[in-house]
Scaffold this motif. Structure first.
Motif, short mmCIF file in Angstrom:
data_model
loop_
_atom_site.label_atom_id
_atom_site.label_comp_id
_atom_site.label_asym_id
_atom_site.label_seq_id
_atom_site.Cartn_x
_atom_site.Cartn_y
_atom_site.Cartn_z
N PHE A 27 1.08 -1.23 0.31
CA PHE A 27 -0.30 0.50 -0.02
C PHE A 27 1.27 1.12 -0.01
CE2 PHE A 27 -2.42 -3.10 2.33
CZ PHE A 27 -3.70 -3.31 1.13
N ASP A 28 2.00 1.04 0.50
CA ASP A 28 3.04 2.65 0.10
C ASP A 28 3.95 1.78 -0.76
OD1 ASP A 28 4.54 0.73 1.70
OD2 ASP A 28 4.07 2.24 3.63
N LEU A 54 -3.61 0.88 -4.92
CA LEU A 54 -4.73 1.95 -4.39
C LEU A 54 -5.86 2.00 -4.31
CD1 LEU A 54 -2.81 4.56 -6.63
CD2 LEU A 54 -2.04 4.48 -4.55
N THR A 91 -5.22 1.41 5.26
CA THR A 91 -4.95 1.66 4.14
C THR A 91 -4.51 2.84 3.25
OG1 THR A 91 -6.76 0.66 2.91
CG2 THR A 91 -4.76 -1.22 4.05
N SER A 128 -1.33 4.82 1.40
CA SER A 128 -1.54 5.32 0.10
C SER A 128 -1.62 6.71 -0.11
CB SER A 128 -2.71 3.85 -0.79
OG SER A 128 -2.66 2.85 -0.55
#
Length: 377
Positions: free
Chosen positions: A77-78, A102, A253, A257
């Motif tokens: 997510f990152d 995303l 999340t 993101s």
């Protein structure tokens, strides 16, 4: 005469349940028939993606992201996909390598069985693609059914029929193209419907499940909160806890993101959003913003502050995100059933249709027929 008059009330009492039973049976048969058509059609779609339109599809990247989550966890997510490294995938499906996943965690959970089946080689990768599109296509059919049912409650029959046709074309096209958006929108519609039909606990949970599949549905959070507060005594602690856990996981999340959302314009081959306000303001954007604020004002004046808040958040998505793709209107369909006042309904419908025409994504039944005939031919 007396016997006839006595018989008539009994007929009036017993007929509605019988008619309802016949109607329910017909609906179930129609759903089963539509599902069968979806299955039979997708089997004939072009390999290896098994989608209606071969130009672009979404389900392959989600299968890969779900599998990657098992190996690198929240990093999906990152961290951009290009930096995920080796995740022991038998089949790598990359899309927008410059960005992480995303999407909320519900989407990852939904595609997890497909990712495992493909990368553990329980099934050939192509068969997994086919099964995903079948499930998403059937989900789009169910979402269309729920849209029809919801619109019949809130709109006049003629307008409800028109909106149902437009929404069905949007849903089925996107579902058969491998997008989860129709299923997410259908869950949101079902949640709203159940919350208003005497099952607020089920409605809140289902609505939050829809929001856990797509961030672009988050304009409905004011409605979720309002239902939870208004019906707090009718919603069980288990239902509130389930909705809270799902919502909290999605918030985590999203926080990971969101820094990448502002970089959409840096990704090659995306469709820019001509109404975005972060790169300068022009006359068309000003006019659209004024129209949007007018709709919010109408909703606040004639409908409810919650409705106005949902519309305002939907407008934030339109004016603040760099990207716009032709399937995005699918996720704005649930907004149509939020207002109850006639003035607010008319305003929302007009803005919705105008937005689809200007930004792209207006449902094209003839294009769908052409793509379908080519795909199964």
């Amino acid at each position: 005469m007396l016997s006839a008059r006595r018989a008539r009330p009994r007929e009036l009492v017993t007929s509605p349940p019988r008619l309802a039973g016949v109607r329910l049976t017909r609906v179930r048969l129609a759903l089963l028939g539509a599902a069968a058509v979806v299955v039979a059609s997708v089997v004939r779609f072009p390999r290896p993606n098994y989608v209606l339109d071969p130009v672009y599809t979404d389900h392959l990247q989600h299968e890969y992201s779900a599998w990657a989550f098992l190996h690198i966890g929240l990093r999906i997510f990152d961290t951009p996909k290009s930096d995920w490294g080796y995740v022991h995938a038998a089949h790598v499906h990359l899309l927008w390598e410059q960005a992480p996943s995303l999407y909320p965690p519900g989407l990852i959970a939904f595609f997890m069985p497909f990712g495992v089946a493909s990368n553990e080689q329980l099934l050939p990768d192509g068969r997994v693609h086919m099964l995903m599109v079948i499930v998403l296509g059937v989900g789009a059919v169910l979402a269309s059914f729920q849209l029809v049912r919801s619109l019949r409650v809130t709109y006049e029959p003629a307008l409800a029929a028109i909106l149902a046709v437009l929404g069905t074309v949007l849903f089925v096209t996107a579902g058969l193209d491998g997008f989860i958006d129709p299923l997410a929108a259908g869950l949101a519609l079902a949640g709203i419907y159940w919350a208003e039909r005497g099952a607020p606990g089920r409605g809140v949970v289902v609505l939050v499940l829809g929001l856990s599949l797509q961030y672009r549905l988050w304009y409905l959070w004011p409605l979720v909160v309002a239902i939870a507060i208004q019906h707090r005594r009718e919603i069980s602690r288990l239902q509130l806890a389930a909705a809270g856990v799902i919502g909290a996981a999605s918030m985590v999340t999203f926080g990971l993101s969101v820094p990448f959302v502002s970089k959409f314009h840096e990704i090659p081959n995306i469709t820019p959003n001509p109404l975005v306000l972060t790169h300068g303001v022009h006359a068309v954007q000003v006019a659209a913003l004024v129209a949007g604020c007018l709709v919010v004002g109408i909703a606040f004046r004639y409908d409810h502050s919650v409705t106005a808040a949902c519309i305002a958040l939907a407008l934030v998505l339109v004016f603040a995100v760099d990207q716009w793709e032709v399937w995005y209107p699918v996720l704005f369909v649930p907004l149509l059933v939020v207002p109850r006042a006639r003035a607010a309904q008319v305003a929302v419908v007009l803005v919705f249709v105008e937005g689809m025409i200007y930004l792209g994504g207006f449902p094209d039944a003839l294009r769908f027929v052409h793509l379908y005939a080519h795909a199964v031919g």
